[in-house]
Design a protein around this motif. Structure first.
Motif, PDB file in Angstrom:
ATOM      1  N   SER A 178       0.831  -1.205   0.000  1.00  0.00           N
ATOM      2  CA  SER A 178       0.000   0.000   0.000  1.00  0.00           C
ATOM      3  C   SER A 178       0.860   1.247   0.000  1.00  0.00           C
ATOM      4  O   SER A 178       0.551   2.235  -0.671  1.00  0.00           O
ATOM      5  N   MET A 179       1.934   1.221   0.764  1.00  0.00           N
ATOM      6  CA  MET A 179       2.883   2.321   0.785  1.00  0.00           C
ATOM      7  C   MET A 179       4.272   1.762   1.025  1.00  0.00           C
ATOM      8  O   MET A 179       4.450   0.821   1.807  1.00  0.00           O
ATOM      9  N   THR A 180       5.255   2.330   0.351  1.00  0.00           N
ATOM     10  CA  THR A 180       6.628   1.866   0.542  1.00  0.00           C
ATOM     11  C   THR A 180       7.609   2.960   0.167  1.00  0.00           C
ATOM     12  O   THR A 180       7.246   3.944  -0.484  1.00  0.00           O
ATOM     13  N   THR A 181       8.844   2.783   0.607  1.00  0.00           N
ATOM     14  CA  THR A 181       9.952   3.641   0.215  1.00  0.00           C
ATOM     15  C   THR A 181      11.047   2.772  -0.397  1.00  0.00           C
ATOM     16  O   THR A 181      11.413   1.747   0.177  1.00  0.00           O
ATOM     17  N   VAL A 182      11.527   3.170  -1.564  1.00  0.00           N
ATOM     18  CA  VAL A 182      12.624   2.471  -2.228  1.00  0.00           C
ATOM     19  C   VAL A 182      13.913   3.236  -1.938  1.00  0.00           C
ATOM     20  O   VAL A 182      14.009   4.426  -2.244  1.00  0.00           O
ATOM     21  N   ASP A 183      14.888   2.560  -1.338  1.00  0.00           N
ATOM     22  CA  ASP A 183      16.176   3.173  -1.019  1.00  0.00           C
ATOM     23  C   ASP A 183      17.117   3.051  -2.220  1.00  0.00           C
ATOM     24  O   ASP A 183      17.428   1.941  -2.663  1.00  0.00           O
TER      25      ASP A 183
END
Length: 298
Positions: free
Chosen positions: A247-252
């Protein structure tokens, strides 16, 4: 106001958990923060009890935090929550997808299979093999399979000599067992967090490292800054997050001399980075996303 009962799975008292609960209370009139340490799973019925609340009877849950520290125990909590997914309770994100990212090896293996550019990575239980990998890389980061914000990571430099690196490896093995070694990437003082909501690009923030720290995490003194990501970089981040249904994420992402590389995809996403770096209240947007999903699926 939309009358929906959506609970937040998180850590009571922590800002990222409480801000979600505050937004949900304003939007729905219902507020509940669930501490997984107090949840009881009734195996015969599959019902999950949290104090006087039966989680299976909710309209949905937002999973913000499973545990303050990633560990196999955190994976056990995800397995408990998977009963909600089986019972059709909408989960943002789904436990089956969150569980794929708690263990660093499973998450990055999925990225590798998709052809996502990453630093060279090797995994072994052999100390001798690990020493050979460090010599091959020249400099490596030894990472626990379960950790966040660079906790427990060890820098190994071939120039330090075999004896010193053997001592570090043996100490690490006592606590973690498996060696997950990634070639050291020069970050140039910053790396990026690219935020996605419902699979759609939201924003990118930079983590600018503190002088003297090898990593850029806020835990190590880094600061958030806004970053105007070009289309080709957004395309890379989108491809990485598409390996998982979150649903929500952060890609490093790091920008190296050899080109951009992806370190990992977050199971939960970073509210603080989006707010402080980009001025975007990602917590509020996630709540609206959850409510709109419930509305359209009704």
């Amino acid at each position: 106001m939309i009358e929906k009962r959506i609970a937040v799975i998180g850590t009571p008292g922590k800002w990222s958990t409480e801000v979600l609960a505050d937004h949900l209370q304003r939007l729905t009139g219902f507020r509940c923060v669930v501490d997984m340490a107090e949840v009881v799973l009734e195996l015969a019925s599959g019902r999950l009890h949290y104090r006087d609340l039966v989680l299976n009877e909710l309209d949905g849950v937002i999973i913000k935090k499973i545990s303050e520290i990633y560990s196999p125990a955190a994976d056990d909590r995800v397995r408990m929550l998977s009963q909600l997914e089986k019972d059709g309770v909408p989960c943002f994100s789904r436990p089956s997808q969150v569980g794929r990212l708690l263990n660093r090896l499973e998450g990055t293996a999925a990225l590798a299979r998709a052809g996502i550019p990453m630093p060279a990575t090797r995994v072994t239980e052999s100390t001798d093999a690990a020493l050979g990998i460090v010599n091959q890389f020249g400099k490596a980061i030894l990472k626990p399979l379960y950790s966040t914000k660079a906790r427990g990571m060890v820098v190994l430099d071939a120039s330090d000599g075999e004896s010193a690196n053997t001592d570090k490896l043996n100490a690490f093995k006592v606590e973690h067992g498996l060696f997950y070694l990634q070639q050291f990437a020069e970050l140039g003082g910053q790396d990026l967090g690219m935020v996605f909501l419902g699979g759609e690009y939201l924003c990118t923030y930079a983590r600018v490292g503190d002088a003297g720290a090898w990593n850029t995490t806020i835990h190590s003194g880094g600061k958030y800054r806004n970053y105007d990501a070009p289309p080709e970089l957004i395309e890379l981040g989108s491809k990485a997050q598409a390996c998982f249904d979150l649903s929500m994420t952060t890609v490093d992402i790091a920008l190296t001399e050899q080109g951009p590389v992806v370190f990992e995809v977050s199971a939960f996403g970073g509210f603080s980075g989006a707010l402080k770096g980009c001025g975007i209240d990602a917590a509020e947007k996630l709540c609206h996303h959850a409510l709109e999903t419930l509305r359209t699926s009704a």
